[in-house]
Write a protein that holds these residues in place. Structure first.
Motif, PDB file in Angstrom:
ATOM      1  N   PHE A   1       4.015 -10.156  11.585  1.00 29.77           N
ATOM      2  CA  PHE A   1       3.433 -11.294  10.867  1.00 29.77           C
ATOM      3  C   PHE A   1       2.516 -10.892   9.707  1.00 29.77           C
ATOM      4  CE2 PHE A   1       4.445 -12.965  15.092  1.00 29.77           C
ATOM      5  CZ  PHE A   1       5.155 -14.119  14.763  1.00 29.77           C
ATOM      6  N   CYS A   2       2.718  -9.719   9.138  1.00 24.90           N
ATOM      7  CA  CYS A   2       1.935  -9.348   7.955  1.00 24.90           C
ATOM      8  C   CYS A   2       2.490 -10.046   6.708  1.00 24.90           C
ATOM      9  CB  CYS A   2       1.975  -7.840   7.746  1.00 24.90           C
ATOM     10  SG  CYS A   2       0.996  -6.923   8.968  1.00 24.90           S
ATOM     11  N   THR A   3       1.593 -10.332   5.751  1.00 23.80           N
ATOM     12  CA  THR A   3       1.999 -10.943   4.483  1.00 23.80           C
ATOM     13  C   THR A   3       1.419 -10.121   3.332  1.00 23.80           C
ATOM     14  OG1 THR A   3       0.099 -12.458   4.631  1.00 23.80           O
ATOM     15  CG2 THR A   3       2.224 -13.280   5.398  1.00 23.80           C
ATOM     16  N   PHE A   4       2.307  -9.547   2.522  1.00 23.65           N
ATOM     17  CA  PHE A   4       1.913  -8.775   1.345  1.00 23.65           C
ATOM     18  C   PHE A   4       2.473  -9.496   0.123  1.00 23.65           C
ATOM     19  CE2 PHE A   4       2.002  -4.317   3.572  1.00 23.65           C
ATOM     20  CZ  PHE A   4       1.127  -4.785   4.534  1.00 23.65           C
ATOM     21  N   ASN A   5       1.625  -9.869  -0.823  1.00 27.46           N
ATOM     22  CA  ASN A   5       2.054 -10.644  -1.993  1.00 27.46           C
ATOM     23  C   ASN A   5       2.228  -9.778  -3.235  1.00 27.46           C
ATOM     24  OD1 ASN A   5       0.063 -13.622  -1.216  1.00 27.46           O
ATOM     25  ND2 ASN A   5       2.012 -12.902  -0.378  1.00 27.46           N
ATOM     26  N   LEU A   6       3.023 -10.267  -4.169  1.00 20.72           N
ATOM     27  CA  LEU A   6       3.183  -9.630  -5.468  1.00 20.72           C
ATOM     28  C   LEU A   6       1.892  -9.701  -6.271  1.00 20.72           C
ATOM     29  CD1 LEU A   6       6.564 -11.319  -6.475  1.00 20.72           C
ATOM     30  CD2 LEU A   6       6.292  -9.031  -5.469  1.00 20.72           C
ATOM     31  N   GLY A   7       1.814  -8.916  -7.348  1.00 17.65           N
ATOM     32  CA  GLY A   7       0.691  -8.987  -8.262  1.00 17.65           C
ATOM     33  C   GLY A   7       0.788 -10.177  -9.194  1.00 17.65           C
ATOM     34  N   THR A   8      -0.165 -10.266 -10.103  1.00 19.08           N
ATOM     35  CA  THR A   8      -0.175 -11.333 -11.108  1.00 19.08           C
ATOM     36  C   THR A   8      -0.409 -10.721 -12.487  1.00 19.08           C
ATOM     37  OG1 THR A   8      -2.570 -11.742 -11.008  1.00 19.08           O
ATOM     38  CG2 THR A   8      -1.171 -12.964  -9.454  1.00 19.08           C
ATOM     39  N   THR A   9      -0.040 -11.490 -13.523  1.00 19.46           N
ATOM     40  CA  THR A   9      -0.249 -11.022 -14.891  1.00 19.46           C
ATOM     41  C   THR A   9      -1.716 -11.098 -15.293  1.00 19.46           C
ATOM     42  OG1 THR A   9       0.281 -13.251 -15.716  1.00 19.46           O
ATOM     43  CG2 THR A   9       2.076 -11.651 -15.618  1.00 19.46           C
ATOM     44  N   GLN A  10      -2.552 -11.767 -14.509  1.00 19.01           N
ATOM     45  CA  GLN A  10      -3.979 -11.790 -14.795  1.00 19.01           C
ATOM     46  C   GLN A  10      -4.645 -10.447 -14.467  1.00 19.01           C
ATOM     47  OE1 GLN A  10      -2.480 -14.627 -13.254  1.00 19.01           O
ATOM     48  NE2 GLN A  10      -2.425 -15.398 -15.351  1.00 19.01           N
ATOM     49  N   ASP A  11      -3.942  -9.596 -13.741  1.00 20.29           N
ATOM     50  CA  ASP A  11      -4.423  -8.252 -13.430  1.00 20.29           C
ATOM     51  C   ASP A  11      -3.353  -7.283 -13.918  1.00 20.29           C
ATOM     52  OD1 ASP A  11      -5.611  -5.956 -12.288  1.00 20.29           O
ATOM     53  OD2 ASP A  11      -6.376  -7.087 -10.595  1.00 20.29           O
ATOM     54  N   GLY A  12      -3.112  -6.221 -13.195  1.00 21.37           N
ATOM     55  CA  GLY A  12      -2.119  -5.233 -13.617  1.00 21.37           C
ATOM     56  C   GLY A  12      -0.691  -5.601 -13.297  1.00 21.37           C
ATOM     57  N   GLY A  13      -0.495  -6.738 -12.620  1.00 20.69           N
ATOM     58  CA  GLY A  13       0.860  -7.177 -12.320  1.00 20.69           C
ATOM     59  C   GLY A  13       1.480  -6.507 -11.115  1.00 20.69           C
ATOM     60  N   VAL A  14       0.672  -5.789 -10.311  1.00 23.23           N
ATOM     61  CA  VAL A  14       1.248  -5.074  -9.178  1.00 23.23           C
ATOM     62  C   VAL A  14       0.250  -5.020  -8.028  1.00 23.23           C
ATOM     63  CG1 VAL A  14       0.514  -2.836 -10.107  1.00 23.23           C
ATOM     64  CG2 VAL A  14       2.378  -2.920  -8.445  1.00 23.23           C
ATOM     65  N   THR A  15       0.761  -5.182  -6.823  1.00 27.10           N
ATOM     66  CA  THR A  15       0.032  -4.919  -5.586  1.00 27.10           C
ATOM     67  C   THR A  15       0.552  -3.591  -5.042  1.00 27.10           C
ATOM     68  OG1 THR A  15      -0.131  -7.285  -5.133  1.00 27.10           O
ATOM     69  CG2 THR A  15      -0.489  -5.791  -3.273  1.00 27.10           C
ATOM     70  N   THR A  16      -0.356  -2.705  -4.604  1.00 29.49           N
ATOM     71  CA  THR A  16       0.096  -1.386  -4.158  1.00 29.49           C
ATOM     72  C   THR A  16      -0.449  -1.032  -2.783  1.00 29.49           C
ATOM     73  OG1 THR A  16      -1.757  -0.208  -5.205  1.00 29.49           O
ATOM     74  CG2 THR A  16       0.231  -0.541  -6.537  1.00 29.49           C
ATOM     75  N   VAL A  17       0.371  -0.307  -2.033  1.00 28.95           N
ATOM     76  CA  VAL A  17      -0.005   0.254  -0.736  1.00 28.95           C
ATOM     77  C   VAL A  17       0.417   1.719  -0.767  1.00 28.95           C
ATOM     78  CG1 VAL A  17       0.321   0.147   1.761  1.00 28.95           C
ATOM     79  CG2 VAL A  17       0.329  -1.966   0.411  1.00 28.95           C
ATOM     80  N   GLY A  18      -0.480   2.630  -0.392  1.00 26.66           N
ATOM     81  CA  GLY A  18      -0.191   4.061  -0.453  1.00 26.66           C
ATOM     82  C   GLY A  18       0.675   4.554   0.684  1.00 26.66           C
ATOM     83  N   ASN A  19       0.321   5.704   1.233  1.00 23.18           N
ATOM     84  CA  ASN A  19       1.118   6.364   2.260  1.00 23.18           C
ATOM     85  C   ASN A  19       0.362   6.447   3.585  1.00 23.18           C
ATOM     86  OD1 ASN A  19       3.022   7.014   0.188  1.00 23.18           O
ATOM     87  ND2 ASN A  19       1.788   8.808  -0.333  1.00 23.18           N
ATOM     88  N   ASP A  20       1.123   6.488   4.680  1.00 21.10           N
ATOM     89  CA  ASP A  20       0.589   6.805   6.012  1.00 21.10           C
ATOM     90  C   ASP A  20      -0.467   5.806   6.481  1.00 21.10           C
ATOM     91  OD1 ASP A  20       2.009   9.446   6.437  1.00 21.10           O
ATOM     92  OD2 ASP A  20       0.911   9.907   4.598  1.00 21.10           O
ATOM     93  N   ASN A  21      -0.285   4.552   6.132  1.00 16.73           N
ATOM     94  CA  ASN A  21      -1.208   3.508   6.586  1.00 16.73           C
ATOM     95  C   ASN A  21      -0.707   2.876   7.878  1.00 16.73           C
ATOM     96  OD1 ASN A  21      -3.138   3.325   4.212  1.00 16.73           O
ATOM     97  ND2 ASN A  21      -1.153   3.107   3.190  1.00 16.73           N
ATOM     98  N   TRP A  22      -1.650   2.473   8.729  1.00 15.76           N
ATOM     99  CA  TRP A  22      -1.351   1.815   9.996  1.00 15.76           C
ATOM    100  C   TRP A  22      -1.908   0.400   9.892  1.00 15.76           C
ATOM    101  CZ3 TRP A  22       1.451   3.165  14.218  1.00 15.76           C
ATOM    102  CH2 TRP A  22       1.261   2.442  15.397  1.00 15.76           C
ATOM    103  N   ILE A  23      -1.030  -0.563   9.676  1.00 16.06           N
ATOM    104  CA  ILE A  23      -1.442  -1.932   9.375  1.00 16.06           C
ATOM    105  C   ILE A  23      -0.977  -2.832  10.510  1.00 16.06           C
ATOM    106  CG2 ILE A  23      -1.238  -3.831   7.732  1.00 16.06           C
ATOM    107  CD1 ILE A  23      -0.908  -1.730   5.542  1.00 16.06           C
ATOM    108  N   MET A  24      -1.939  -3.379  11.236  1.00 15.61           N
ATOM    109  CA  MET A  24      -1.628  -4.127  12.450  1.00 15.61           C
ATOM    110  C   MET A  24      -1.276  -5.587  12.148  1.00 15.61           C
ATOM    111  SD  MET A  24      -4.370  -2.504  15.126  1.00 15.61           S
ATOM    112  CE  MET A  24      -4.919  -0.818  14.922  1.00 15.61           C
ATOM    113  N   ALA A  25      -1.070  -6.365  13.193  1.00 18.99           N
ATOM    114  CA  ALA A  25      -0.489  -7.697  13.064  1.00 18.99           C
ATOM    115  C   ALA A  25      -1.375  -8.658  12.268  1.00 18.99           C
ATOM    116  CB  ALA A  25      -0.232  -8.278  14.454  1.00 18.99           C
ATOM    117  N   TYR A  26      -0.719  -9.563  11.567  1.00 17.90           N
ATOM    118  CA  TYR A  26      -1.351 -10.684  10.851  1.00 17.90           C
ATOM    119  C   TYR A  26      -2.250 -10.249   9.699  1.00 17.90           C
ATOM    120  CZ  TYR A  26       0.282 -13.689  14.663  1.00 17.90           C
ATOM    121  OH  TYR A  26       1.060 -14.363  15.576  1.00 17.90           O
TER     122      TYR A  26
END
Length: 262
Positions: free
Chosen positions: A90-115
Protein backbone atom coordinates in the motif's frame (compact mmCIF):
# COMPACT_ATOMS: atom_id res chain seq x y z
CA UNK A 1 10.07 -13.08 -18.08
CA UNK A 2 7.68 -14.47 -15.45
CA UNK A 3 4.43 -12.58 -16.06
CA UNK A 4 1.18 -13.80 -14.56
CA UNK A 5 -1.49 -14.11 -17.26
CA UNK A 6 -3.83 -11.75 -15.40
CA UNK A 7 -1.29 -8.91 -15.31
CA UNK A 8 -1.94 -6.01 -17.71
CA UNK A 9 1.28 -4.66 -19.20
CA UNK A 10 1.28 -2.02 -21.90
CA UNK A 11 3.22 -3.18 -24.99
CA UNK A 12 5.32 -0.02 -24.82
CA UNK A 13 6.56 -0.75 -21.29
CA UNK A 14 10.21 -1.79 -21.08
CA UNK A 15 10.77 -4.69 -18.68
CA UNK A 16 13.97 -6.71 -18.45
CA UNK A 17 13.51 -10.36 -19.35
CA UNK A 18 14.16 -11.40 -15.73
CA UNK A 19 11.41 -9.23 -14.20
CA UNK A 20 8.58 -11.02 -12.39
CA UNK A 21 5.05 -9.57 -12.34
CA UNK A 22 2.31 -11.00 -10.11
CA UNK A 23 -1.42 -11.42 -10.67
CA UNK A 24 -3.59 -8.43 -11.57
CA UNK A 25 -0.78 -5.91 -11.62
CA UNK A 26 -1.01 -3.05 -14.13
CA UNK A 27 2.04 -1.48 -15.79
CA UNK A 28 1.77 1.59 -18.01
CA UNK A 29 3.46 2.46 -21.32
CA UNK A 30 6.22 4.73 -19.98
CA UNK A 31 7.54 2.35 -17.32
CA UNK A 32 11.07 0.88 -17.32
CA UNK A 33 11.97 -1.92 -14.88
CA UNK A 34 15.48 -3.33 -14.47
CA UNK A 35 16.79 -6.85 -14.12
CA UNK A 36 15.80 -9.02 -11.18
CA UNK A 37 12.98 -6.80 -9.92
CA UNK A 38 9.85 -8.49 -8.61
CA UNK A 39 6.44 -6.84 -8.84
CA UNK A 40 3.88 -8.44 -6.55
CA UNK A 41 0.15 -8.88 -7.16
CA UNK A 42 -2.24 -5.93 -7.54
CA UNK A 43 0.55 -3.35 -8.01
CA UNK A 44 -0.07 -0.35 -10.27
CA UNK A 45 2.98 1.29 -11.90
CA UNK A 46 2.24 4.27 -14.14
CA UNK A 47 3.69 7.53 -15.39
CA UNK A 48 7.23 8.07 -16.63
CA UNK A 49 8.66 5.71 -14.03
CA UNK A 50 12.06 4.04 -13.97
CA UNK A 51 12.74 1.22 -11.49
CA UNK A 52 16.25 -0.21 -11.25
CA UNK A 53 17.59 -3.67 -10.52
CA UNK A 54 16.57 -6.19 -7.86
CA UNK A 55 13.72 -4.20 -6.34
CA UNK A 56 10.84 -5.93 -4.62
CA UNK A 57 7.40 -4.30 -4.67
CA UNK A 58 4.67 -5.83 -2.53
CA UNK A 59 0.96 -6.00 -3.21
CA UNK A 60 -1.37 -3.00 -3.59
CA UNK A 61 1.30 -0.34 -4.02
CA UNK A 62 0.64 2.57 -6.39
CA UNK A 63 3.87 3.74 -8.00
CA UNK A 64 4.24 6.67 -10.41
CA UNK A 65 0.78 8.12 -9.95
CA UNK A 66 -0.03 11.74 -10.78
CA UNK A 67 1.00 14.29 -8.13
CA UNK A 68 -1.61 15.32 -5.60
CA UNK A 69 -1.11 18.91 -6.72
CA UNK A 70 -3.85 21.06 -8.26
CA UNK A 71 -1.30 22.74 -10.52
CA UNK A 72 -0.37 19.48 -12.21
CA UNK A 73 -1.64 19.49 -15.80
CA UNK A 74 -0.41 16.15 -17.08
CA UNK A 75 3.18 17.17 -17.81
CA UNK A 76 5.58 14.23 -18.44
CA UNK A 77 7.26 14.43 -15.05
CA UNK A 78 9.12 11.45 -13.63
CA UNK A 79 9.69 9.01 -10.79
CA UNK A 80 13.11 7.35 -10.56
CA UNK A 81 13.77 4.45 -8.17
CA UNK A 82 17.25 2.94 -7.79
CA UNK A 83 18.33 -0.61 -7.00
CA UNK A 84 17.63 -3.20 -4.29
CA UNK A 85 14.77 -1.37 -2.62
CA UNK A 86 12.03 -3.15 -0.70
CA UNK A 87 8.66 -1.40 -1.01
CA UNK A 88 5.97 -2.96 1.12
CA UNK A 89 2.18 -3.02 0.91
CA UNK A 90 0.00 0.00 0.00
CA UNK A 91 2.84 2.46 -0.62
CA UNK A 92 2.16 5.49 -2.84
CA UNK A 93 5.01 7.21 -4.71
CA UNK A 94 4.03 10.18 -6.91
CA UNK A 95 5.64 11.79 -9.95
CA UNK A 96 7.39 15.15 -9.73
CA UNK A 97 6.02 18.50 -10.84
CA UNK A 98 7.26 21.26 -13.13
CA UNK A 99 7.19 23.64 -10.15
CA UNK A 100 10.30 21.81 -8.93
CA UNK A 101 12.80 19.65 -10.82
CA UNK A 102 10.08 17.51 -12.37
CA UNK A 103 11.24 14.30 -10.70
CA UNK A 104 10.73 12.30 -7.51
CA UNK A 105 13.73 10.12 -6.64
CA UNK A 106 14.47 7.13 -4.42
CA UNK A 107 18.06 5.86 -4.07
CA UNK A 108 19.34 2.36 -3.39
CA UNK A 109 18.94 -0.25 -0.63
CA UNK A 110 15.99 1.40 1.10
CA UNK A 111 13.57 -0.53 3.32
CA UNK A 112 10.17 1.13 2.97
CA UNK A 113 7.37 -0.37 5.01
CA UNK A 114 3.61 -0.41 4.47
CA UNK A 115 1.47 2.67 3.74
CA UNK A 116 4.40 5.03 3.20
CA UNK A 117 3.59 8.07 1.05
CA UNK A 118 6.20 9.94 -1.02
CA UNK A 119 4.61 13.03 -2.49
CA UNK A 120 5.76 14.87 -5.62
CA UNK A 121 9.36 16.08 -5.89
CA UNK A 122 10.58 14.19 -2.82
CA UNK A 123 14.20 13.00 -2.85
CA UNK A 124 15.10 9.99 -0.73
CA UNK A 125 18.73 8.90 -0.37
CA UNK A 126 20.04 5.37 0.14
CA UNK A 127 20.03 2.86 3.01
CA UNK A 128 17.04 4.47 4.71
CA UNK A 129 14.33 2.77 6.76
CA UNK A 130 10.79 4.17 6.71
CA UNK A 131 8.49 2.46 9.21
CA UNK A 132 4.78 1.98 8.57
CA UNK A 133 2.75 5.07 7.67
CA UNK A 134 5.65 7.51 7.37
CA UNK A 135 4.24 10.35 5.29
CA UNK A 136 6.28 12.83 3.22
CA UNK A 137 4.66 15.94 1.77
CA UNK A 138 5.94 17.51 -1.43
CA UNK A 139 9.55 18.60 -1.98
CA UNK A 140 10.92 16.79 1.11
CA UNK A 141 14.60 15.75 1.02
CA UNK A 142 15.79 12.75 3.06
CA UNK A 143 19.52 11.98 3.45
CA UNK A 144 21.25 8.60 3.45
CA UNK A 145 20.81 6.22 6.41
CA UNK A 146 17.82 8.12 7.84
CA UNK A 147 15.33 6.15 9.96
CA UNK A 148 11.74 7.40 10.17
CA UNK A 149 9.61 5.92 12.94
CA UNK A 150 6.05 4.83 12.27
CA UNK A 151 3.53 7.61 11.59
CA UNK A 152 6.24 10.23 11.12
CA UNK A 153 4.76 13.22 9.27
CA UNK A 154 7.00 15.64 7.39
CA UNK A 155 5.86 19.06 6.18
CA UNK A 156 6.55 20.13 2.60
CA UNK A 157 10.01 21.47 1.76
CA UNK A 158 11.61 20.06 4.93
CA UNK A 159 15.01 18.36 4.84
CA UNK A 160 16.26 15.56 7.07
CA UNK A 161 20.04 15.15 7.22
CA UNK A 162 21.91 11.86 6.88
CA UNK A 163 21.87 9.40 9.80
CA UNK A 164 19.04 11.26 11.58
CA UNK A 165 16.29 9.28 13.29
CA UNK A 166 12.70 10.06 14.31
CA UNK A 167 10.57 8.34 16.92
CA UNK A 168 7.06 7.05 16.36
CA UNK A 169 4.47 9.75 15.68
CA UNK A 170 6.98 12.55 15.11
CA UNK A 171 5.75 15.63 13.24
CA UNK A 172 8.39 17.73 11.47
CA UNK A 173 7.76 21.27 10.28
CA UNK A 174 11.43 22.30 10.17
CA UNK A 175 14.71 20.78 9.01
CA UNK A 176 16.67 18.17 10.95
CA UNK A 177 20.51 18.33 10.93
CA UNK A 178 22.49 15.14 10.26
CA UNK A 179 22.91 12.60 13.07
CA UNK A 180 20.15 14.03 15.31
CA UNK A 181 17.47 11.91 17.05
CA UNK A 182 14.12 13.51 17.70
CA UNK A 183 10.51 12.76 18.50
CA UNK A 184 7.23 14.37 19.43
CA UNK A 185 4.60 16.73 18.06
CA UNK A 186 5.99 19.29 17.74
CA UNK A 187 9.32 17.54 17.33
CA UNK A 188 12.14 18.02 19.83
CA UNK A 189 15.76 16.86 19.62
CA UNK A 190 16.96 14.12 21.98
CA UNK A 191 20.67 13.65 21.31
CA UNK A 192 22.50 11.97 18.43
CA UNK A 193 21.92 8.60 16.81
CA UNK A 194 25.02 7.15 18.51
CA UNK A 195 23.96 3.50 18.34
CA UNK A 196 23.25 3.75 14.63
CA UNK A 197 26.62 5.38 14.03
CA UNK A 198 28.42 2.60 15.92
CA UNK A 199 26.69 -0.01 13.79
CA UNK A 200 27.82 1.83 10.64
CA UNK A 201 31.47 1.82 11.69
CA UNK A 202 31.94 5.34 13.01
CA UNK A 203 34.89 5.53 15.37
CA UNK A 204 34.68 6.63 19.01
CA UNK A 205 36.46 9.87 18.08
CA UNK A 206 34.09 10.60 15.22
CA UNK A 207 31.04 10.05 17.42
CA UNK A 208 32.57 12.28 20.10
CA UNK A 209 33.00 15.07 17.54
CA UNK A 210 29.39 14.69 16.42
CA UNK A 211 28.23 14.75 20.03
CA UNK A 212 30.20 17.92 20.68
CA UNK A 213 28.63 19.56 17.63
CA UNK A 214 25.20 18.58 18.92
CA UNK A 215 25.95 20.12 22.32
CA UNK A 216 27.05 23.39 20.73
CA UNK A 217 23.88 23.60 18.64
CA UNK A 218 21.36 22.36 21.20
CA UNK A 219 22.75 22.50 24.74
CA UNK A 220 25.12 25.47 24.97
CA UNK A 221 22.57 28.27 25.13
CA UNK A 222 24.24 29.91 22.12
CA UNK A 223 22.28 31.56 19.35
CA UNK A 224 22.45 29.74 16.03
CA UNK A 225 24.99 32.22 14.68
CA UNK A 226 27.12 31.86 17.81
CA UNK A 227 26.90 28.07 17.51
CA UNK A 228 28.16 28.29 13.92
CA UNK A 229 31.20 30.26 15.05
CA UNK A 230 31.86 27.79 17.85
CA UNK A 231 31.65 24.89 15.40
CA UNK A 232 34.19 26.59 13.13
CA UNK A 233 36.58 26.91 16.06
CA UNK A 234 36.09 23.30 17.16
CA UNK A 235 36.69 21.94 13.67
CA UNK A 236 40.07 23.59 13.41
CA UNK A 237 41.38 21.48 16.31
CA UNK A 238 40.14 18.14 15.01
CA UNK A 239 41.65 15.50 12.74
CA UNK A 240 40.20 15.49 9.24
CA UNK A 241 38.24 12.24 9.77
CA UNK A 242 36.45 13.78 12.76
CA UNK A 243 36.11 17.34 11.46
CA UNK A 244 34.28 16.17 8.33
CA UNK A 245 31.24 15.05 10.32
CA UNK A 246 31.16 18.22 12.39
CA UNK A 247 31.41 20.13 9.11
CA UNK A 248 28.42 18.21 7.77
CA UNK A 249 26.32 19.57 10.64
CA UNK A 250 27.84 23.04 10.26
CA UNK A 251 27.13 23.17 6.51
CA UNK A 252 23.55 22.01 7.04
CA UNK A 253 22.92 25.10 9.20
CA UNK A 254 23.96 27.35 6.33
CA UNK A 255 21.66 25.72 3.80
CA UNK A 256 18.42 25.40 5.77
CA UNK A 257 15.56 27.55 4.52
CA UNK A 258 12.91 26.53 7.05
CA UNK A 259 15.13 26.68 10.13
CA UNK A 260 16.04 23.62 12.18
CA UNK A 261 14.13 21.79 14.88
CA UNK A 262 15.71 23.28 17.98
Amino acid sequence: MSIHPTAVIDPKANLDSSVEVGPYSVIGPNVNIGAGSKIGPHVVIDGHTTIGRDNKLFQFSSIGGAPQDKKYAGEPTRLEIGDRNVIREFCTFNLGTTQDGGVTTVGNDNWIMAYVHLAHDCHVGSNTIFANNAQLAGHVHIGDWVILGGFTNIHQFCRVGSHAMTGMGTTLTQDVPPFVMLSGNPAAAHGINAEGLKRRGFSREQIAAIRQAYKLIYKSGLTLEEAKSALDTEQAALAASEAMHMQAMRSFLDTTTRGIVR
